[in-house]
Design an enzyme around this catalytic site. Structure first.
Site, PDB file in Angstrom:
ATOM      1  N   ARG C  13     -76.258 -45.934 -35.297  1.00  0.00           N
ATOM      2  CA  ARG C  13     -75.644 -44.801 -33.688  1.00  0.00           C
ATOM      3  C   ARG C  13     -77.747 -44.735 -34.053  1.00  0.00           C
ATOM      4  O   ARG C  13     -77.602 -44.599 -32.968  1.00  0.00           O
ATOM      5  CB  ARG C  13     -75.479 -42.987 -34.305  1.00  0.00           C
ATOM      6  CG  ARG C  13     -75.610 -42.721 -35.470  1.00  0.00           C
ATOM      7  CD  ARG C  13     -75.172 -40.699 -36.007  1.00  0.00           C
ATOM      8  NE  ARG C  13     -75.357 -41.024 -37.091  1.00  0.00           N
ATOM      9  CZ  ARG C  13     -75.387 -39.532 -37.071  1.00  0.00           C
ATOM     10  NH1 ARG C  13     -74.840 -38.383 -36.231  1.00  0.00           N
ATOM     11  NH2 ARG C  13     -75.733 -38.793 -38.009  1.00  0.00           N
ATOM     12  N   SER C  40     -74.684 -36.427 -32.416  1.00  0.00           N
ATOM     13  CA  SER C  40     -74.283 -37.031 -33.308  1.00  0.00           C
ATOM     14  C   SER C  40     -74.615 -38.602 -32.239  1.00  0.00           C
ATOM     15  O   SER C  40     -74.883 -40.099 -33.065  1.00  0.00           O
ATOM     16  CB  SER C  40     -72.982 -36.767 -33.096  1.00  0.00           C
ATOM     17  OG  SER C  40     -72.239 -35.048 -33.998  1.00  0.00           O
ATOM     18  N   GLU C  61     -61.651 -35.674 -24.351  1.00  0.00           N
ATOM     19  CA  GLU C  61     -61.413 -36.945 -24.197  1.00  0.00           C
ATOM     20  C   GLU C  61     -61.248 -37.816 -22.865  1.00  0.00           C
ATOM     21  O   GLU C  61     -62.097 -39.767 -22.513  1.00  0.00           O
ATOM     22  CB  GLU C  61     -61.504 -37.898 -25.310  1.00  0.00           C
ATOM     23  CG  GLU C  61     -62.710 -37.401 -26.406  1.00  0.00           C
ATOM     24  CD  GLU C  61     -62.340 -35.361 -27.192  1.00  0.00           C
ATOM     25  OE1 GLU C  61     -61.327 -35.510 -26.710  1.00  0.00           O
ATOM     26  OE2 GLU C  61     -63.686 -35.603 -27.412  1.00  0.00           O
ATOM     27  N   PHE C  86     -61.793 -39.990 -31.491  1.00  0.00           N
ATOM     28  CA  PHE C  86     -61.927 -39.830 -29.534  1.00  0.00           C
ATOM     29  C   PHE C  86     -61.834 -40.911 -28.856  1.00  0.00           C
ATOM     30  O   PHE C  86     -61.577 -40.659 -27.343  1.00  0.00           O
ATOM     31  CB  PHE C  86     -62.487 -38.973 -29.708  1.00  0.00           C
ATOM     32  CG  PHE C  86     -62.057 -37.483 -31.095  1.00  0.00           C
ATOM     33  CD1 PHE C  86     -61.184 -37.518 -31.692  1.00  0.00           C
ATOM     34  CD2 PHE C  86     -63.355 -37.200 -31.946  1.00  0.00           C
ATOM     35  CE1 PHE C  86     -60.784 -37.233 -32.438  1.00  0.00           C
ATOM     36  CE2 PHE C  86     -62.916 -36.382 -32.420  1.00  0.00           C
ATOM     37  CZ  PHE C  86     -61.687 -36.080 -33.982  1.00  0.00           C
ATOM     38  N   HIS C 112     -69.241 -42.694 -35.653  1.00  0.00           N
ATOM     39  CA  HIS C 112     -68.801 -42.182 -37.045  1.00  0.00           C
ATOM     40  C   HIS C 112     -67.224 -43.043 -37.486  1.00  0.00           C
ATOM     41  O   HIS C 112     -66.428 -42.782 -36.950  1.00  0.00           O
ATOM     42  CB  HIS C 112     -68.500 -40.564 -37.014  1.00  0.00           C
ATOM     43  CG  HIS C 112     -69.410 -39.511 -36.683  1.00  0.00           C
ATOM     44  ND1 HIS C 112     -70.010 -40.266 -35.968  1.00  0.00           N
ATOM     45  CD2 HIS C 112     -69.965 -39.131 -37.289  1.00  0.00           C
ATOM     46  CE1 HIS C 112     -71.422 -39.073 -36.393  1.00  0.00           C
ATOM     47  NE2 HIS C 112     -71.162 -38.087 -36.935  1.00  0.00           N
ATOM     48  N   ASP C 120     -66.135 -35.019 -43.154  1.00  0.00           N
ATOM     49  CA  ASP C 120     -65.748 -34.522 -42.512  1.00  0.00           C
ATOM     50  C   ASP C 120     -64.022 -35.017 -42.472  1.00  0.00           C
ATOM     51  O   ASP C 120     -63.010 -33.947 -42.500  1.00  0.00           O
ATOM     52  CB  ASP C 120     -65.868 -34.647 -41.092  1.00  0.00           C
ATOM     53  CG  ASP C 120     -66.334 -34.140 -40.663  1.00  0.00           C
ATOM     54  OD1 ASP C 120     -66.942 -32.533 -41.226  1.00  0.00           O
ATOM     55  OD2 ASP C 120     -67.739 -33.843 -39.458  1.00  0.00           O
ATOM     56  N   ARG C 170     -71.694 -43.315 -38.835  1.00  0.00           N
ATOM     57  CA  ARG C 170     -72.471 -42.277 -39.178  1.00  0.00           C
ATOM     58  C   ARG C 170     -73.785 -42.562 -40.164  1.00  0.00           C
ATOM     59  O   ARG C 170     -75.170 -41.908 -39.890  1.00  0.00           O
ATOM     60  CB  ARG C 170     -71.746 -41.102 -39.603  1.00  0.00           C
ATOM     61  CG  ARG C 170     -72.672 -40.458 -39.890  1.00  0.00           C
ATOM     62  CD  ARG C 170     -71.691 -38.852 -40.261  1.00  0.00           C
ATOM     63  NE  ARG C 170     -72.255 -37.611 -40.045  1.00  0.00           N
ATOM     64  CZ  ARG C 170     -73.061 -36.718 -41.534  1.00  0.00           C
ATOM     65  NH1 ARG C 170     -71.951 -37.686 -42.695  1.00  0.00           N
ATOM     66  NH2 ARG C 170     -73.259 -35.389 -41.826  1.00  0.00           N
TER      67      ARG C 170
END
Ligand SMILES: Cc1ncc(C[n+]2csc(CCOP(=O)(O)OP(=O)(O)O)c2C)c(N)n1
Ligand SMILES: Cc1ncc(C[n+]2csc(CCOP(=O)(O)OP(=O)(O)O)c2C)c(N)n1
Ligand SMILES: [Mg+2]
Ligand SMILES: [Mg+2]
Lengths: 317, 300, 317, 300
Positions: C13, C40, C61, C86, C112, C120, C170
């Site tokens: 990322r 993020s 989104e 998302f 991610h 998460d 990530r």
């Protein structure tokens, strides 16, 4: 080969409606939800007979999926109804989290699947819903082939505990499976035994596969025809047994060849028994407006396309 | 997996025999819960302390004083009030409150966010943790679920209530507004949806990210009964406000509680900022934070 | 075999963020959108340098995808940023209609992705996004393997006209591809020539595949390693050429084995050149909380799993 | 396919040279458009006449009097007003209005919903039909798109406006409320979103399906400028109302027009009922309907 007789054309969505009517009478836990498409889903009789057990959600499919999940808490068995696109792609993350991952006993019932909904065109013709639903862990994916089987499947899934995706369609198609069939989730139905090629079909394409097999017989080709009404869990055993005998396979579905039943079978065979395969499916294009017959012709989804694919795969044995 | 049903009966907690009488007792749980939250996120160096701390008084009061709960847990929850956490990232406070209420052993808080744990980063039913009835984490889905559960209660002639909690930033998700429109349109009046109005989300204050205007006016325009708790971190204010909310149920409208909270409440350096939305404290920060919240019921 | 050197672990990322910074400076048509996840997505520098070309959408989104589609009308090249779940499942129908079917020049950039986002847990760990996006006609699907390649891919897709899905992750992983590489959409990268087995990997699994190939070399197994950074359009030619030489294949991806890269390759081989294949992918389960390394171990997504799969597929030749 | 750009210049229509002066001229197009709609859906025995007829006065007036349009079409539409149809099922009225404005030949209306046509069941850019800038049909997506186009105009320093049209039932989709919240929060004040307030959707009236309450109050609670056109099938009322709406742009708020229409307007037996939402008339019904709307500009 065994002759199958069309008992009179009917739409699979009406089979769903008939199944719902029966469930309304026999299973008090069953409730129905709809997102402003009662007529299209053929559930008016269920509603008339069980007004308290019907929830009109309005045009809000995400909310419908969440409400369905919530209704299971308290012991209900919710059946949601809208078009296939709005039953899957529109609400994928809601199904994913609130139903599949949460393990909720929701039956997602989707009409107007595939290209044969016809004139409404590509925005409504989802050709990816099998792939969408099959990727969700724990989701059962069912695509019955005719009115009788859709009715039987609708009734059967109420007795299965867990999330189910039930896919059916709009056009009137041949109704040829037994009226009083028992529907067994995950169990392939052998329609015609053959020795030269395996044809695995699902949904509207099963009848087309039978037509193709008949035509092939006159050319001396013995085709085994299997109705895979349950795409997940896949009946690996039935498929492997057949291809070990025939040595080649044609898969056919009203769906993009990417991500659908055909690829599930490719994956199975690649790990168990690599076999020449041809896909009769849409070729990674959107659909368009037209009559069901025109579209099946143009997008290569009928018995002629299956016949051609069989002749091709036979050469590759 | 999908057919597995969990049903437990609490052994040591006849929780509904008598409601707690004193604010101080609730306050003791609040402080202990803060310690639990801080120690959980610190241990795994991840998780969401800010929103958790902001909702601690609310959730502790809800579970220990406001809700009518059965002496055990099963998925259907018939005959008891239900709670749904929509803003699943504040799982630390949820887990602590459940554990201290007896849904599972407090020692299990040690496993938060570790592999093979029932205490997932976001709450889930998938691992069979008692007290959890739906997975959350992907925002915006919980109100629909709460509505469904509320409608099931009506079908079952179950007079108990359904509570839910939502982030304010979370209300930017459109599914909420589908649910909000539906709940009033269909008179789902056995639902009390509380909004954690802390004015913060990940990238900053809600005003800098996406100004949400007057939420009270919005809910009222959507025909909800709306009630504000201006001191959302004050146990007495919560008790009063939620009692009023309960009184408003059963009258044809869903009830919304706008709970004004302070993100990171109870730990001075965490308060009033989005910085602690999803960040764990360092060793020293933890020590300071725990100093500000002395042990009451005993650490797990 | 050729030795690849880790130039220092970094997250893909951040490669995306660096690419965006460069695009911000070089291409005035590029605009960025984000749904409350700036940090993020690592796009703060782009925002600082081009505040007018950044749109903070908030946690919405679906709206983001529509706004992105709208921004193309007027000539902008929108890059949307949120987590992979998302970016895909949450907004599938919006992407389908407003971007893919409408042929809009939107770059859907997803961080991610996969199980390695770690703690998460499952609600955030999408293992279906490759499948979701590959089923959309006209969508380009890219999953680069390290920081350098992600940066190069980010820059490259701005010059391609049409919808693109760019997937990255990530955790900090080995950064081993050339700093100044040119990124060619749809062109597989041959990392190591070999004769016994083909290993096709994408994303984080490419480095693991190289580690596996090294270990296999000491056992006398010559593994060809191909980096399929573009899952769609798939470089059929490169894959077919390789398996015709090696006679067996292992595919590996941070994704459900159902619907992903592996199945795309099964489908290709089934129609062109049936070949024994093993999948190194998640086995139709949701993920869970844990560290990236623990999860890759538990869910069979590392070099050891690849090595095992190779030894298995070799026996099936 | 995806890189194909359509760009056409109108040959016969220097449309912006002068705006039409008289209501009667607009009314003539209205009647002809009604005929087009009826004949299109009748021919293929499918499509959506009800909503189409209800919005005919609006769309005809919009394209022929209200919008500033370039003398040709390209996707970017720089320097001209843009229109987005979110409730894509009313494609018949959209196609007729576009054709009669010169975007493509009126004869092409003959191909509506036939295979290999550019006139898909729902509007699409996929087949390169001039005048269409986004696909619609799956409801609820158009407002977001219109906002994006409006923000692009701002970036391009293009002072022209963006118009959009939405069904009232369509507003049950949550994505609209995301867009509604965003548009005011981000001051997208070069957008005029019109709601076709016909009180009908597929399964019945909006009140029976899902009561939507006071839409004006809702948009106002979301900080929009709201304006009602009570006679949404009256050309003069539309002209007045939309002029007022234009005057409200550029003042920091998005503008919403609540257009009260009659579903099926102009054909007596189709009016005021959801029954004609998506049903084609029989031969006799068509004849009756056409009788009520005598040819003005000539049938295609
Ligand atoms: C659908 C979805 N989009 C984005 C996220 C990432 N995310 C997690 S929490 C959060 C902010 C939520 O804000 P709020 O609801 O106000 O909670 P608070 O920060 O106050 O705890 C975001 C964007 C998510 N979990 N789900
Ligand atoms: C996302 C989505 N859900 C459902 C549908 C099916 N559908 C088409 S039109 C319609 C009713 C729309 O009502 P409204 O917006 O009021 O339009 P009107 O009937 O007044 O023309 C529905 C439910 C759809 N096209 N898209
Ligand atoms: Mg907040
Ligand atoms: Mg309407």
């Amino acid at each position: 080969m065994k002759k199958y007789v069309d008992q009179g054309k009917n739409d699979t969505r009406s089979g769903f409606g008939a199944g719902m009517t029966e469930l309304g009478r026999t299973n008090p836990k069953v409730v129905a939800l709809c997102a402003d498409l009662i007529g299209s889903l053929k559930i008016q009789q269920f509603i008339d007979e069980n007004p308290d057990r019907f929830f009109q959600i309005g045009i809000a499919e995400a909310n419908m999926m969440g409400i369905a999940a919530g209704l299971t808490i308290g012991g209900k068995i919710p059946f949601t109804g809208t078009f296939a696109n709005f039953s899957t792609g529109r609400v994928y993350d809601q199904i994913r989290q609130s139903i599949a991952y949460s393990g909720k006993n929701v039956k997602i019932c989707a009409s107007h699947a595939g290209i044969t909904l016809g004139e409404d065109g590509a925005t409504h013709q989802i050709l990816e819903d099998i792939g969408l639903m099959k990727m969700l862990p724990g989701m059962v994916v069912i695509n019955p082939c005719d009115y009788n089987q859709t009715k039987a499947a609708t009734i059967a899934i109420a007795d299965y505990e867990g999330p189910v995706y039930l896919r059916f369609g709009r056009p009137k198609v041949a109704n040829f499976t037994p009226v009083d069939q028992k529907f067994e989730i995950g169990k392939a139905v052998m329609l015609n035994e053959g020795t030269d090629v395996t044809i695995v079909a699902t949904g509207h394409l099963v009848w087309e596969a039978l037509q193709a097999a008949e035509a092939l017989e006159t050319q001396g080709v013995s085709a085994e025809v299997i109705n895979i009404h349950t795409i997940k869990p896949l009946d690996d055993e039935a498929i492997l047994k057949s291809v070990k005998k025939t040595g080649c396979i044609v898969t056919t579905e009203e769906h993009n060849y990417l991500g659908g039943l055909g690829e599930s079978i490719s994956g199975l065979l690649a790990t168990q028994h690599p076999t020449p395969q041809e896909f009769v499916a849409t070729q990674d294009t959107f659909g368009e407006s037209g009559t069901p017959a025109q579209l099946m012709e143009k997008y290569g989804l009928n018995n002629k396309a299956i016949e051609k694919a069989v002749l091709k795969v036979l050469k590759r044995k | 997996m999908y057919t597995q049903k969990i049903a437990i009966t609490f052994e040591n907690h006849k929780q509904n025999v008598q409601k707690m009488a004193k604010i101080e007792e609730i306050q003791d749980i609040v402080v202990q819960t803060r310690r639990d939250i801080l120690r959980m996120v610190h241990k795994v160096n991840s998780g969401h302390p800010g929103g958790s701390l902001g909702c601690t008084e609310f959730l502790v009061t809800l579970y220990n004083e406001l809700m009518d709960l059965n002496d055990g847990f099963d998925m259907d929850g018939i005959g008891e009030d239900l709670f749904f956490l929509s803003n699943g990232h504040i799982s630390p406070v949820f887990y602590s409150v459940l554990a201290r209420k007896g849904y599972f052993d407090v020692d299990e808080l040690n496993t938060f966010r570790l592999i093979d744990s029932r205490l997932q980063g976001h709450p889930t039913t998938h691992e069979g943790l008692p007290g959890v009835r739906i997975a959350s984490g992907s925002l915006g889905q919980g109100m629909s679920v709460a509505i469904g559960a509320a409608q099931a209660k009506k079908l079952n002639n179950d007079p108990k209530l359904v509570y839910s909690l939502h982030g304010d930033g979370e209300l930017q998700e459109g599914q909420n507004w589908e649910a909000i429109m539906y709940a009033s349109g269909k008179k789902v009046d056995n639902l009390i949806a509380t909004i954690d109005l802390n004015g913060q989300q990940i990238d900053g204050s809600t005003d800098t990210v996406l100004p949400m205007g007057d939420l009270k006016a919005k809910f009222e325009a959507f025909d909800w009964e709306v009630l504000e708790i201006k001191e959302g971190n004050d146990v007495q204010a919560i008790l009063n406000g939620m009692q009023e909310a309960k009184n408003k149920t059963g009258k044809g409208k869903p009830v919304c509680v706008l709970l004004h909270t302070v993100m990171g409440n109870g730990v001075d350096f965490m308060m009033h900022t989005h910085a602690w939305h999803g960040k764990a404290p360092s060793d020293e920060q933890l020590a300071t934070a725990l100093e500000q919240n002395a042990e009451t019921l005993g650490d797990y």
